[in-house]
Write an enzyme that holds these catalytic residues in place. Structure first.
Site, short mmCIF file in Angstrom:
data_model
loop_
_atom_site.label_atom_id
_atom_site.label_comp_id
_atom_site.label_asym_id
_atom_site.label_seq_id
_atom_site.Cartn_x
_atom_site.Cartn_y
_atom_site.Cartn_z
CG PHE A 1 -4.20 -3.40 -7.88
CD1 PHE A 1 -3.52 -3.88 -8.99
CD2 PHE A 1 -5.50 -3.85 -7.66
CE1 PHE A 1 -4.12 -4.76 -9.86
CE2 PHE A 1 -6.11 -4.74 -8.52
CZ PHE A 1 -5.42 -5.19 -9.62
CE1 TYR B 1 -12.27 4.68 10.66
CE2 TYR B 1 -11.62 3.70 12.74
CZ TYR B 1 -11.37 3.95 11.41
OH TYR B 1 -10.25 3.45 10.82
N GLY C 1 -0.91 8.25 0.88
CA GLY C 1 -1.23 8.34 2.31
C GLY C 1 -0.11 7.81 3.20
CE LYS D 1 -8.21 0.36 10.19
NZ LYS D 1 -7.04 0.15 9.31
N GLY E 1 0.86 -1.20 0.00
CA GLY E 1 0.00 0.00 0.00
C GLY E 1 0.88 1.23 0.00
CB CYS E 2 4.25 1.55 -1.44
SG CYS E 2 4.06 1.25 -3.22
CE1 TYR F 1 -8.30 9.18 13.97
CE2 TYR F 1 -10.57 8.45 13.63
CZ TYR F 1 -9.66 9.42 14.01
OH TYR F 1 -10.11 10.65 14.45
CB VAL G 1 -7.25 15.07 3.93
CG1 VAL G 1 -8.13 15.05 2.70
CG2 VAL G 1 -7.77 16.06 4.95
P1 NAD Z 1 -4.74 5.58 1.04
O1 NAD Z 1 -5.98 5.34 0.25
O2 NAD Z 1 -4.05 6.88 0.90
O3 NAD Z 1 -3.65 4.43 0.71
C1 NAD Z 1 -4.01 3.08 0.52
C2 NAD Z 1 -2.94 2.37 -0.25
O4 NAD Z 1 -3.39 1.01 -0.50
C3 NAD Z 1 -2.65 2.96 -1.65
O5 NAD Z 1 -1.28 2.84 -1.92
C4 NAD Z 1 -3.43 2.04 -2.59
O6 NAD Z 1 -2.92 2.01 -3.91
C5 NAD Z 1 -3.20 0.72 -1.88
N1 NAD Z 1 -4.14 -0.33 -2.29
C6 NAD Z 1 -5.50 -0.34 -2.16
N2 NAD Z 1 -5.99 -1.52 -2.63
C7 NAD Z 1 -4.93 -2.26 -3.03
C8 NAD Z 1 -4.78 -3.57 -3.57
N3 NAD Z 1 -5.82 -4.37 -3.78
N4 NAD Z 1 -3.54 -4.00 -3.87
C9 NAD Z 1 -2.45 -3.21 -3.67
N5 NAD Z 1 -2.53 -1.96 -3.16
C10 NAD Z 1 -3.76 -1.50 -2.84
O7 NAD Z 1 -5.14 5.27 2.55
P2 NAD Z 1 -4.57 5.72 3.97
O8 NAD Z 1 -5.55 6.65 4.56
O9 NAD Z 1 -3.14 6.05 3.93
O10 NAD Z 1 -4.76 4.35 4.78
C11 NAD Z 1 -3.72 3.43 5.03
C12 NAD Z 1 -3.96 2.79 6.38
O11 NAD Z 1 -3.89 3.81 7.38
C13 NAD Z 1 -5.33 2.13 6.52
O12 NAD Z 1 -5.21 0.96 7.27
C14 NAD Z 1 -6.12 3.17 7.29
O13 NAD Z 1 -7.19 2.61 8.03
C15 NAD Z 1 -5.04 3.70 8.21
N6 NAD Z 1 -5.32 5.02 8.82
C16 NAD Z 1 -5.72 6.08 8.08
C17 NAD Z 1 -6.02 7.28 8.70
C18 NAD Z 1 -6.48 8.49 7.91
O14 NAD Z 1 -7.02 9.43 8.51
N7 NAD Z 1 -6.30 8.52 6.62
C19 NAD Z 1 -5.87 7.42 10.10
C20 NAD Z 1 -5.41 6.34 10.83
C21 NAD Z 1 -5.14 5.12 10.18
#
Ligand code: NAD
Length: 405
Positions: A81, A246, A59, A255, A55-56, A236, A287
């Site tokens: 992906f 949530y 975010g 979670k 998930g690189c 979160y 965000v």
């Molecule tokens: P994001 O949407 O910015 O990033 C998600 C990543 O997952 C992206 O790189 C995307 O391409 C990848 N991805 C999605 N489906 C995929 C698949 N099938 N195969 C390969 N890659 C795939 O999301 P984010 O907000 O950074 O979330 C990442 C984690 O952080 C999650 O577990 C989220 O719950 C957690 N989180 C987010 C927040 C927030 O406020 N955004 C706060 C706390 C925790």
């Protein structure tokens, strides 16, 4: 070609290629200023040499890969992906990855990216190959010593059954209703009916810990995990008023399952006698593509950002992850993984500033006071909107939107 944003219901369906790359480069520059570039944190654990980030491409995952590479000089393998640009433009993650790889190469850092569905067996096999290749190029053993799992996906195809599961962001037990804020500053009302048992199970399948465990098993089977590897997945919690949708809703159940998986991974590692350790890290609300679609989050985050900016405590993705590395995962005294600072449930907490009583009190005050007449003064909806636009490559400083393609 001039690209304009196409936004529906807080989802942006396109991105600006050069803007995405400029935005990612901005994070890299930020990381360089925030992170130590040494082989070892003072009195802390050894910094990673070979990091895997699933998930690189955006975010928290992108920030983690940047921190490992540009903050610690690790070789990195990323998995995401993406649609590549052929007839149409690619997805924003494609351009973020491209910017990352280009900058890594300029800095003499090994970086390989696997474009595949992370939930599949095929992605895991391809990644094993990429890890070996990255290690070969970096001249280091093929042992991942940092593994970050940062997926946020609405769907998952179970590799064992071929069934596609779809997650649902819903409350459990009773309906949820609340005020919502759109990025143009207009208020609305959201209602969500309680999730069925099937929806709860499906959300756990998609966003729970099963796939994280499968990744650990695959890396272990291939002998690609360092005996002292550190692994992270993000979660979160948030304030009580968001819990119906949530923490106590479907996503919260998923979670909880991530935390179960974390305990299972740690139990296995302890049984095999090595010092590898996994943590769930609680991050701040930010965000990202994933968070903008959760009801209440845009209003809450707009008020939270305003409160945190007023108190000089605001952080973006890059600052959060840099602090995670500097003051938790590789902090002074953290050579023993048992010394990494955690809460009573064993979680790393980076939501400490967000959850401070004074920050929450000010945020609540703003949420109550906000209305259409004062929304731009009382809340930081403008900051929310800008972060959202920039995450899709729009409104990024230094980009010529009239001519750039
Ligand atoms: P994001 O949407 O910015 O990033 C998600 C990543 O997952 C992206 O790189 C995307 O391409 C990848 N991805 C999605 N489906 C995929 C698949 N099938 N195969 C390969 N890659 C795939 O999301 P984010 O907000 O950074 O979330 C990442 C984690 O952080 C999650 O577990 C989220 O719950 C957690 N989180 C987010 C927040 C927030 O406020 N955004 C706060 C706390 C925790």
């Amino acid at each position: 070609m001039i690209v304009k944003p196409m936004i529906r219901n807080n989802i942006c369906i396109n991105c600006h290629p050069e803007g995405c790359m400029a935005y990612a480069r901005g994070w890299i520059a930020q990381a360089k200023g925030l992170m130590p570039e040494s082989g070892r944190a003072p009195g802390g654990a050894e910094l990673p040499k070979l990091a895997l980030v699933v998930g690189c491409s955006s975010g928290y995952g992108l920030a983690s890969r940047i921190a490992a590479a540009f903050g610690c000089r690790a070789a990195t393998v990323g998995v995401s992906f993406e649609k590549t640009p052929e007839k149409k433009a690619g997805t924003l993650g494609y351009y973020n990855n491209l910017a990352f790889e280009t900058e890594a190469e300029k800095s003499g850092l090994v970086a390989l990216t696997v474009n595949a569905d992370a939930f599949s067996d095929e992605a895991k096999a391809k990644t094993a190959e990429a890890i070996r290749e990255a290690a070969r190029r970096a001249g280091i053993p093929a042992k991942v010593d940092l593994f970050v799992y940062s997926l946020a996906s609405p769907v998952r195809v179970d590799p064992k059954t071929g069934v596609m599961h779809k997650s649902a962001i819903k409350p459990i037990g009773g309906a949820f209703s609340g005020r919502t804020l759109a990025m143009d500053g207009s208020f609305g009302h959201a209602e969500a009916q309680p999730a069925s048992e099937d929806e709860i199970a499906a959300t756990i399948k998609v966003m729970g810990g099963e796939d994280w465990e499968l990744w650990h098993e695959a890396l272990d089977r291939e002998g690609l995990l360092a005996p002292d590897a550190r692994a992270l997945a993000y979660t979160y919690i948030g304030p009580e008023h968001s819990w119906p949708i949530y923490k106590n809703g479907t996503i919260g159940r998923a979670k909880e399952d991530l935390e179960r998986a974390c305990r299972a991974i740690n139990a296995k590692s302890a049984a095999s006698g090595n010092s590898a350790r996994a943590w769930v890290s609680v991050q701040k609300a930010l965000v990202t593509r994933a968070s903008a679609v959760i009801p209440v989050i845009p209003l809450y985050v707009s008020c939270l950002f305003k409160a945190m900016k007023e108190k000089g405590l605001h952080e973006g993705c890059m600052e959060q992850i840099a602090r995670l590395f500097r003051e938790r995962l590789y902090a002074e005294g953290s050579a023993d993984p048992a010394s990494v600072p955690v809460d009573e449930a064993g979680r790393i907490r980076l939501d400490d500033w967000e959850m401070r009583e004074d920050v929450q009190a000010l945020t609540r005050e703003k949420m109550e006071a906000a209305c259409e007449g004062n929304v731009f003064e009382v809340t930081d909806v403008e900051g929310f909107r800008r972060d959202f636009m920039q995450a899709h490559g729009f409104e990024v400083e230094g980009v010529d939107y009239e001519n750039a393609d």
